[in-house]
Design an enzyme around this catalytic site. Structure first.
Site, PDB file in Angstrom:
ATOM      1  N   LEU A 300       0.825  -1.220   0.000  1.00 52.61           N
ATOM      2  CA  LEU A 300       0.000   0.000   0.000  1.00 52.61           C
ATOM      3  C   LEU A 300       0.857   1.268   0.000  1.00 52.61           C
ATOM      4  CD1 LEU A 300      -2.811   1.276   0.094  1.00 52.61           C
ATOM      5  CD2 LEU A 300      -2.771   1.013   2.587  1.00 52.61           C
ATOM      6  N   TYR A 356      -6.514  -5.348  -4.910  1.00 59.43           N
ATOM      7  CA  TYR A 356      -7.142  -6.581  -5.394  1.00 59.43           C
ATOM      8  C   TYR A 356      -8.048  -7.195  -4.314  1.00 59.43           C
ATOM      9  CZ  TYR A 356      -7.223 -11.260  -7.628  1.00 59.43           C
ATOM     10  OH  TYR A 356      -7.601 -12.446  -8.205  1.00 59.43           O
TER      11      TYR A 356
HETATM   12  P1  NAD Z   1      -5.739 -13.910 -16.770  1.00 54.98           P
HETATM   13  O1  NAD Z   1      -4.956 -12.654 -16.584  1.00 54.98           O
HETATM   14  O2  NAD Z   1      -5.072 -15.072 -17.432  1.00 54.98           O
HETATM   15  O3  NAD Z   1      -7.083 -13.590 -17.579  1.00 54.98           O
HETATM   16  C1  NAD Z   1      -7.865 -12.456 -17.334  1.00 54.98           C
HETATM   17  C2  NAD Z   1      -8.511 -12.027 -18.638  1.00 54.98           C
HETATM   18  O4  NAD Z   1      -9.284 -10.845 -18.392  1.00 54.98           O
HETATM   19  C3  NAD Z   1      -7.463 -11.679 -19.713  1.00 54.98           C
HETATM   20  O5  NAD Z   1      -7.768 -12.335 -20.911  1.00 54.98           O
HETATM   21  C4  NAD Z   1      -7.598 -10.183 -19.833  1.00 54.98           C
HETATM   22  O6  NAD Z   1      -7.296  -9.683 -21.146  1.00 54.98           O
HETATM   23  C5  NAD Z   1      -9.067  -9.960 -19.481  1.00 54.98           C
HETATM   24  N1  NAD Z   1      -9.323  -8.580 -19.110  1.00 54.98           N
HETATM   25  C6  NAD Z   1      -8.587  -7.792 -18.272  1.00 54.98           C
HETATM   26  N2  NAD Z   1      -9.075  -6.548 -18.255  1.00 54.98           N
HETATM   27  C7  NAD Z   1     -10.154  -6.543 -19.090  1.00 54.98           C
HETATM   28  C8  NAD Z   1     -11.065  -5.540 -19.503  1.00 54.98           C
HETATM   29  N3  NAD Z   1     -10.951  -4.280 -19.061  1.00 54.98           N
HETATM   30  N4  NAD Z   1     -12.056  -5.877 -20.368  1.00 54.98           N
HETATM   31  C9  NAD Z   1     -12.163  -7.137 -20.852  1.00 54.98           C
HETATM   32  N5  NAD Z   1     -11.314  -8.128 -20.493  1.00 54.98           N
HETATM   33  C10 NAD Z   1     -10.319  -7.835 -19.632  1.00 54.98           C
HETATM   34  O7  NAD Z   1      -6.282 -14.289 -15.317  1.00 54.98           O
HETATM   35  P2  NAD Z   1      -6.904 -15.666 -14.730  1.00 54.98           P
HETATM   36  O8  NAD Z   1      -5.898 -16.252 -13.830  1.00 54.98           O
HETATM   37  O9  NAD Z   1      -7.498 -16.508 -15.797  1.00 54.98           O
HETATM   38  O10 NAD Z   1      -8.057 -15.046 -13.790  1.00 54.98           O
HETATM   39  C11 NAD Z   1      -9.428 -14.980 -14.152  1.00 54.98           C
HETATM   40  C12 NAD Z   1     -10.210 -14.479 -12.958  1.00 54.98           C
HETATM   41  O11 NAD Z   1      -9.986 -15.339 -11.847  1.00 54.98           O
HETATM   42  C13 NAD Z   1      -9.810 -13.076 -12.512  1.00 54.98           C
HETATM   43  O12 NAD Z   1     -10.961 -12.377 -12.074  1.00 54.98           O
HETATM   44  C14 NAD Z   1      -8.890 -13.351 -11.343  1.00 54.98           C
HETATM   45  O13 NAD Z   1      -8.835 -12.267 -10.450  1.00 54.98           O
HETATM   46  C15 NAD Z   1      -9.553 -14.570 -10.730  1.00 54.98           C
HETATM   47  N6  NAD Z   1      -8.670 -15.381  -9.877  1.00 54.98           N
HETATM   48  C16 NAD Z   1      -7.612 -16.067 -10.385  1.00 54.98           C
HETATM   49  C17 NAD Z   1      -6.829 -16.847  -9.544  1.00 54.98           C
HETATM   50  C18 NAD Z   1      -5.662 -17.652 -10.057  1.00 54.98           C
HETATM   51  O14 NAD Z   1      -5.063 -18.381  -9.272  1.00 54.98           O
HETATM   52  N7  NAD Z   1      -5.316 -17.613 -11.320  1.00 54.98           N
HETATM   53  C19 NAD Z   1      -7.104 -16.897  -8.177  1.00 54.98           C
HETATM   54  C20 NAD Z   1      -8.178 -16.172  -7.690  1.00 54.98           C
HETATM   55  C21 NAD Z   1      -8.966 -15.441  -8.553  1.00 54.98           C
END
Ligand code: NAD
Length: 450
Positions: A300, A356
């Site tokens: 932060l 986040y």
């Molecule tokens: P990732 O970064 O691989 O995919 C996220 C997708 O969202 C990307 O394709 C990106 O282009 C798209 N995106 C971002 N900003 C955007 C916008 N303004 N408009 C349209 N599309 C947009 O991430 P991921 O790991 O597949 O995560 C997917 C979701 O799961 C997210 O919400 C993330 O916070 C959540 N999550 C992931 C994990 C993990 O372990 N990977 C854990 C907890 C939560």
């Protein structure tokens, strides 16, 4: 990023070394394949005297092709233990849990399932019943930690009157679709529109036939997997992502026979564009999955306002604007499904992730604030809270943090994007109308996080 430790522990040398040193030994989890039976072997079903769910649940499971045992046989292995604890109205009767599980817990097979069914404590008829029913949480979460070999345990609280609304949830928690969901408390029939049972799908292998689904952030990672699973279940998927991801987005949409729509979810005109698109091209919309999410980590004290603003904008603000536009329009069909993607960082907080963690806790607020209102129109609003999922996001974590994050869960491994997607598909199922206001963690009962 491949989990090399898990590969090693499943080799002959690895098994020997891990056994000698007492290291964590992650079991390869059974995951769903089309045509797979719900359970590989029999389910032992029991109940405390006076339980109101045992009969219905037994019928539902028999209908789903599960072999039922009603009394334990020494030496047998069970694919599932299902216990109806709704008859427990006093803490003294919690002993029924000990009587049923004490000897049978050793009989749960590899990747087996334990399911405890209860009454939501706030709907108990007396304080003593409330106390006893609340106790089921601690029991189930502890059992989840004691189970070995990829087995999981969940508690399902079923509201009185919603006994017939449990089938989609049982099919989810018992099947391989819930591989990485562990130690969770699920509520059926508690958030508004009491008594909604939903529509039983004509084909449980294609429950989303005829449905139209919007999945944001669908060009890769978890979003691409959600698109695949919803399409496998019969939905036409409209995959949304930013224009910079256009090529990957088209590839995902083509692979699932869906449509690609290049949009930034934070753009001011996106909500109106979505309403127009679904009205004109698809004559409506059934399922909304707010998966797009970003991280901009810094402690932060070092976080500039741009990092803060962008995370809040993508991870929560844009989603509220889209919901408002959809709910105000007539584009949503009956029994619509809204699904948010939170995170265990939104439940427990995380170092370097104040932005986040805030946004992902706000997703839970969105579920709590919207679920009762949408229930009035037959819709539901739920969220998943993933833990460590093997994606590009987690591959970028430094190895010293990544390894403990993977290992410090009951299942001692990371989950796969498909585990999140299967949980979302359960919420989306037309038979899940009474599953409303839930936030289920898909985290293998992670000890990092909540
Ligand atoms: P990732 O970064 O691989 O995919 C996220 C997708 O969202 C990307 O394709 C990106 O282009 C798209 N995106 C971002 N900003 C955007 C916008 N303004 N408009 C349209 N599309 C947009 O991430 P991921 O790991 O597949 O995560 C997917 C979701 O799961 C997210 O919400 C993330 O916070 C959540 N999550 C992931 C994990 C993990 O372990 N990977 C854990 C907890 C939560």
């Amino acid at each position: 990023m491949a989990d090399r430790y898990q590969q090693f522990t499943n080799s002959p040398v690895g098994k020997f070394v891990v056994g000698k040193l007492g290291l964590p030994s992650p079991t390869p989890l059974r995951r769903y394949q089309p045509g797979q039976p719900l359970l590989e072997g029999p389910a032992l079903v029991g109940a405390a005297p006076g339980g109101r769910l045992e009969k219905t649940v037994t019928e539902q499971l028999r209908g789903a092709g599960v072999e039922i045992a009603t009394s334990a046989t020494a030496g047998s292995s069970y694919s599932a233990l299902v216990f109806d604890a709704t008859g427990i109205s006093d803490p003294k009767q919690l002993r029924e849990l000990h009587s049923f599980f004490q000897s049978t817990i050793k009989q749960v097979g590899t990747c087996g399932r334990v399911v405890v069914l209860g009454t939501p404590p706030e709907q108990a008829k007396s304080t003593r019943e409330r106390v006893a029913q609340r106790g089921l949480e601690g029991f189930t979460r502890s059992v989840a930690k004691e189970l070995r070999n990829g087995a999981t345990a969940q508690l399902v609280y079923v509201a009185p009157g919603s006994e017939g609304a449990t089938e989609s949830t049982l099919r989810f928690v018992l099947s391989a679709k819930s591989a990485f969901v562990d130690g969770q408390v699920i509520r059926v029939g508690t958030a508004g529109a009491g008594g909604a049972t939903g529509t039983t799908p004509a084909d449980w292998d294609k429950p989303l036939d005829g449905k139209v689904a919007l999945v944001t952030g669908a060009s890769r990672g978890i979003g691409a997997s959600i698109a695949e699973v919803l399409a496998r279940d019969g939905a036409h998927v409209v995959a949304v992502d930013v224009p910079a991801q256009g090529a990957d987005l088209s590839a995902v949409a083509n692979a699932v026979g869906g449509s690609a729509l290049q949009l930034d979810v934070t753009a001011e005109d996106t909500p109106a564009k979505l309403v127009e698109y679904f009205a004109e091209r698809h004559d409506g919309l059934d399922i909304v999955v707010h998966n797009a999410g970003i991280t901009r980590d810094k402690k932060l004290a070092n976080m500039d306002s741009a990092r803060w603003d962008s995370v809040i904008s993508v991870n929560i603000d844009s989603q509220l604007a889209i919901n408002d536009a959809l709910l105000e329009s007539s584009v949503l069909r009956d029994n619509a499904r809204f699904i948010g993607v939170s995170s265990i960082a939104g439940i427990a907080g995380n170092l370097g992730q104040t932005n986040y963690g805030t946004s992902k806790a706000a997703v839970i607020g969105m579920v709590e604030g919207t679920a009762p209102a949408v229930a009035e129109r037959g819709a539901t609003f739920n969220a998943v809270a993933p833990g460590f999922i093997e994606t590009r996001m987690t591959a970028a974590i430094p190895v010293t943090i990544r390894e403990p994050a993977r290992r410090l869960s009951t299942l001692a491994q990371g989950g796969l994007p498909v585990d999140v997607a299967e949980t979302i598909a359960w919420y989306a199922n037309p038979a899940s109308a009474a599953v409303n206001g839930n936030v289920v963690r898909v985290c293998g009962q992670a000890m990092i996080g909540a």
